[in-house]
Design a protein around this motif. Structure first.
Motif, PDB file in Angstrom:
ATOM      1  N   MET A   3       0.769  -1.103  -0.061  1.00 53.32           N
ATOM      2  CA  MET A   3       0.377  -0.138  -0.021  1.00 53.32           C
ATOM      3  C   MET A   3       1.023   1.060  -0.298  1.00 53.32           C
ATOM      4  N   GLY A   4       0.187   2.212  -0.520  1.00 52.65           N
ATOM      5  CA  GLY A   4       1.041   3.497  -1.088  1.00 52.65           C
ATOM      6  C   GLY A   4       1.119   4.142   0.390  1.00 52.65           C
ATOM      7  N   PHE A   5       1.052   5.341   0.106  1.00 51.68           N
ATOM      8  CA  PHE A   5       0.859   6.342   1.180  1.00 51.68           C
ATOM      9  C   PHE A   5      -0.565   6.261   2.405  1.00 51.68           C
ATOM     10  N   ASN A   6      -0.014   6.847   3.519  1.00 51.08           N
ATOM     11  CA  ASN A   6      -1.839   6.953   4.529  1.00 51.08           C
ATOM     12  C   ASN A   6      -2.318   8.469   4.322  1.00 51.08           C
ATOM     13  N   LEU A   7      -3.213   9.077   3.802  1.00 52.15           N
ATOM     14  CA  LEU A   7      -3.473   9.956   4.158  1.00 52.15           C
ATOM     15  C   LEU A   7      -2.431  11.402   3.759  1.00 52.15           C
ATOM     16  N   PRO A   8      -1.558  11.604   2.753  1.00 52.71           N
ATOM     17  CA  PRO A   8      -0.794  12.165   2.131  1.00 52.71           C
ATOM     18  C   PRO A   8      -1.892  13.656   1.857  1.00 52.71           C
TER      19      PRO A   8
ATOM     20  N   GLY B 126      -1.372  -0.321  -4.312  1.00 50.10           N
ATOM     21  CA  GLY B 126      -2.448   0.432  -3.875  1.00 50.10           C
ATOM     22  C   GLY B 126      -1.652   1.802  -3.871  1.00 50.10           C
ATOM     23  N   LEU B 127      -2.735   2.695  -4.488  1.00 45.99           N
ATOM     24  CA  LEU B 127      -3.295   4.157  -4.559  1.00 45.99           C
ATOM     25  C   LEU B 127      -2.998   4.493  -4.090  1.00 45.99           C
TER      26      LEU B 127
ATOM     27  N   GLU C  62       1.835   3.278 -12.714  1.00 43.31           N
ATOM     28  CA  GLU C  62       0.438   2.344 -12.222  1.00 43.31           C
ATOM     29  C   GLU C  62      -0.235   2.458 -11.467  1.00 43.31           C
ATOM     30  N   PHE C  63      -0.350   1.127 -11.563  1.00 40.59           N
ATOM     31  CA  PHE C  63      -1.298   1.323  -9.802  1.00 40.59           C
ATOM     32  C   PHE C  63      -2.496  -0.459  -9.938  1.00 40.59           C
ATOM     33  N   ASP C  64      -2.542  -1.262  -8.947  1.00 39.43           N
ATOM     34  CA  ASP C  64      -3.529  -2.594  -8.849  1.00 39.43           C
ATOM     35  C   ASP C  64      -4.720  -2.284  -8.109  1.00 39.43           C
ATOM     36  N   PHE C  65      -4.373  -1.794  -7.185  1.00 43.08           N
ATOM     37  CA  PHE C  65      -6.204  -2.049  -6.555  1.00 43.08           C
ATOM     38  C   PHE C  65      -6.019   0.074  -5.311  1.00 43.08           C
ATOM     39  N   VAL C  66      -7.866   0.262  -4.643  1.00 43.95           N
ATOM     40  CA  VAL C  66      -7.559   1.238  -4.251  1.00 43.95           C
ATOM     41  C   VAL C  66      -7.689   1.024  -2.724  1.00 43.95           C
ATOM     42  N   PRO C  67      -7.378   1.314  -2.153  1.00 40.96           N
ATOM     43  CA  PRO C  67      -7.120   2.082  -0.405  1.00 40.96           C
ATOM     44  C   PRO C  67      -8.170   2.819  -0.804  1.00 40.96           C
ATOM     45  N   PHE C  68      -9.218   3.344   0.669  1.00 36.63           N
ATOM     46  CA  PHE C  68      -9.359   3.809   1.131  1.00 36.63           C
ATOM     47  C   PHE C  68     -10.309   4.237   2.409  1.00 36.63           C
ATOM     48  N   HIS C  69     -10.852   5.160   3.090  1.00 37.93           N
ATOM     49  CA  HIS C  69     -10.935   5.025   4.866  1.00 37.93           C
ATOM     50  C   HIS C  69     -12.565   4.844   4.772  1.00 37.93           C
ATOM     51  N   ALA C  70     -13.714   5.020   5.388  1.00 38.92           N
ATOM     52  CA  ALA C  70     -14.629   5.243   5.782  1.00 38.92           C
ATOM     53  C   ALA C  70     -15.583   5.436   6.394  1.00 38.92           C
ATOM     54  N   LEU C  71     -15.272   6.505   7.596  1.00 40.15           N
ATOM     55  CA  LEU C  71     -15.825   5.627   8.762  1.00 40.15           C
ATOM     56  C   LEU C  71     -17.171   7.680   8.562  1.00 40.15           C
ATOM     57  N   GLY C  72     -17.817   6.513   8.912  1.00 36.67           N
ATOM     58  CA  GLY C  72     -19.872   7.886   9.213  1.00 36.67           C
ATOM     59  C   GLY C  72     -20.739   6.259   9.282  1.00 36.67           C
ATOM     60  N   HIS C  73     -21.342   6.947   9.225  1.00 36.19           N
ATOM     61  CA  HIS C  73     -22.947   5.635   8.277  1.00 36.19           C
ATOM     62  C   HIS C  73     -23.129   5.757   7.821  1.00 36.19           C
TER      63      HIS C  73
ATOM     64  N   LEU D  71     -11.332  -2.117  -4.729  1.00 31.07           N
ATOM     65  CA  LEU D  71     -11.305  -1.551  -3.890  1.00 31.07           C
ATOM     66  C   LEU D  71     -10.954  -2.158  -2.337  1.00 31.07           C
ATOM     67  N   TRP D  72      -9.979  -1.757  -1.845  1.00 27.07           N
ATOM     68  CA  TRP D  72      -9.770  -1.752  -0.287  1.00 27.07           C
ATOM     69  C   TRP D  72     -10.032  -1.021   0.235  1.00 27.07           C
ATOM     70  N   VAL D  73     -10.662  -1.193   1.175  1.00 23.90           N
ATOM     71  CA  VAL D  73     -11.722  -0.337   1.819  1.00 23.90           C
ATOM     72  C   VAL D  73     -10.528  -0.944   3.760  1.00 23.90           C
ATOM     73  N   VAL D  74      -9.773   0.198   3.756  1.00 27.25           N
ATOM     74  CA  VAL D  74      -9.090  -0.822   4.999  1.00 27.25           C
ATOM     75  C   VAL D  74      -9.170   0.177   6.156  1.00 27.25           C
ATOM     76  N   GLU D  75     -10.049   1.423   6.516  1.00 23.32           N
ATOM     77  CA  GLU D  75     -10.539   1.599   7.474  1.00 23.32           C
ATOM     78  C   GLU D  75     -11.767   1.618   7.210  1.00 23.32           C
ATOM     79  N   TYR D  76     -13.272   1.185   8.394  1.00 24.21           N
ATOM     80  CA  TYR D  76     -14.404   1.579   7.671  1.00 24.21           C
ATOM     81  C   TYR D  76     -15.117   1.389   9.724  1.00 24.21           C
ATOM     82  N   GLY D  77     -15.876   1.689   9.499  1.00 23.60           N
ATOM     83  CA  GLY D  77     -16.655   1.871  11.212  1.00 23.60           C
ATOM     84  C   GLY D  77     -17.583   3.229  11.027  1.00 23.60           C
ATOM     85  N   TYR D  78     -18.379   2.731  12.062  1.00 19.05           N
ATOM     86  CA  TYR D  78     -19.144   4.048  12.172  1.00 19.05           C
ATOM     87  C   TYR D  78     -19.925   4.347  14.007  1.00 19.05           C
ATOM     88  N   ASN D  79     -18.229   5.669  13.985  1.00 21.28           N
ATOM     89  CA  ASN D  79     -17.313   5.722  15.482  1.00 21.28           C
ATOM     90  C   ASN D  79     -18.588   6.851  15.823  1.00 21.28           C
TER      91      ASN D  79
END
Length: 337
Positions: free
Chosen positions: A110-115, A151-152, A180-191, A211-219
């Motif tokens: 995976m590439g950079f975390n929230l650059p 991962g992007l 080039e990149f092969d997958f796209v990771p992202f976060h999804a916090l919320g409802h 797509l990779w949802v690497v952090e998710y939840g309803y905080n």
């Protein structure tokens, strides 16, 4: 106190009948130096968790002896690397160690975390051109030489903002060859609507790319709302063809959670909460994420033993509802040494 070896743990838990591995379900392994034994929860025999990342280039210590076929490790170039090739060197040595033995078959990075976010909000705070320079130096060679899938960078906006300038700079620095990149990771916090919107937005921006949802939840929600969201989101992610992998953000004790106690998969003493057990394919445990009378000191006691080492390590967890872990399973959370 001596702890059960990994082989013994595997043998003792083989009969629990837990769920088979899910190719999608993973772990955002944050770990905690005060309770390293907690990490053993996620690699029980039959755990559906098939992969993990830990925001670092190197494996988590607890899982160092486990091969990629047991739980796949996905390194991350969290940030930096603008003027060096340390990440490239470290991953290359992991894939092809000098001894020629104990090589770890790294297939995804995976590439950079929230650059696009400042350090104070957990981001790696990188300018698009700096990140592109680090990418070309450290990640492009891994893909070209070893076929590692990239991962992007994990960003908030799938297009515009940060990603488009990054890709443009990356192409320029890569001798006009598109990065080039092969997958796209992202976060999804919320409802739940946020999760669906994020998946839809990234799917539209990068059609056909996993797509990779690497952090998710309803905080920061109450227990019933959090649990309802958990079950709804798990069904959605498992059934969505565009989502290749996901990881619930909660592999920690509720007393150290920065997303509200109810997202945590462990109670204050390291025992699985309902969500923690469900994520592992088990039944509800009845262990509250944050009982009303919980002291935030996490003190061990006969009623609430700390898992792993310590004088109360072998004390069974009191109370009903352990589900398919059972009373025996509750006493088998040993530090893997």
């Amino acid at each position: 106190m001596r702890h059960a070896p990994l082989s013994a743990l595997v043998g003792l838990l083989a009969a629990t009948g837990l769920a088979a591995k899910s190719p999608k379900r993973g772990l955002a392994a944050v770990g905690n130096k005060d309770w390293p034994e907690d990490d053993a929860n996620w690699v029980r025999e039959g755990s559906p968790i098939s992969w993990y990342y830990n925001f670092h280039w190197n494996v988590s210590e607890t899982y160092a002896s486990l091969g990629q076929d047991w739980i796949e490790y996905v390194p991350m170039l969290w940030g930096g690397g603008v003027n060096d090739t340390d990440f490239l060197r470290n991953i290359t040595e992991m894939i092809q160690p000098a001894s020629g033995r104990n090589a770890r078959n790294i297939t995804h990075v995976m590439g950079f975390n929230l650059p696009d976010q400042p350090f104070e909000y957990g981001g790696s705070e990188m300018m698009p051109r700096d990140a592109a320079r680090a990418w070309v130096r450290n990640l492009v060679p891994l893909r070209e030489k070893f076929g590692v899938k990239l991962g992007l960078p994990v960003v908030g906006d799938p297009r515009g903002g940060w990603i488009d300038p990054f890709l443009k700079n990356c192409t320029e620095l890569n001798k006009d060859k598109e990065c080039e990149f092969d997958f796209v990771p992202f976060h999804a916090l919320g409802h739940f609507g946020v999760l669906k919107d994020r998946v839809g937005s990234f799917s539209s921006a990068f059609p056909g790319v996993p797509l990779w949802v690497v952090e998710y939840g309803y905080n920061d929600q109450n227990l019933s709302t959090t649990q309802e969201y958990f079950n709804q989101s798990l069904t959605f992610l498992e059934g969505n063809k565009d989502v290749a992998r996901y990881s619930w953000f909660g592999s920690f004790r509720s007393t150290v959670s920065n997303v509200g106690p109810n997202m945590a998969m462990l109670d204050p003493w390291g025992n699985l909460t309902d969500i923690g057990s469900w994520y592992l394919g088990g039944n509800a445990t009845g262990n509250a994420a944050m009982p009303n009378d919980t002291p935030r000191t996490n003190a061990c006691s006969a009623e609430h033993p700390c898992t792993g080492g310590g004088e109360n390590a072998a004390v069974s967890v009191s109370g009903g509802g352990l589900g398919l872990w059972g009373a025996a399973g509750a006493g088998l959370l040993f530090l893997l040494l």
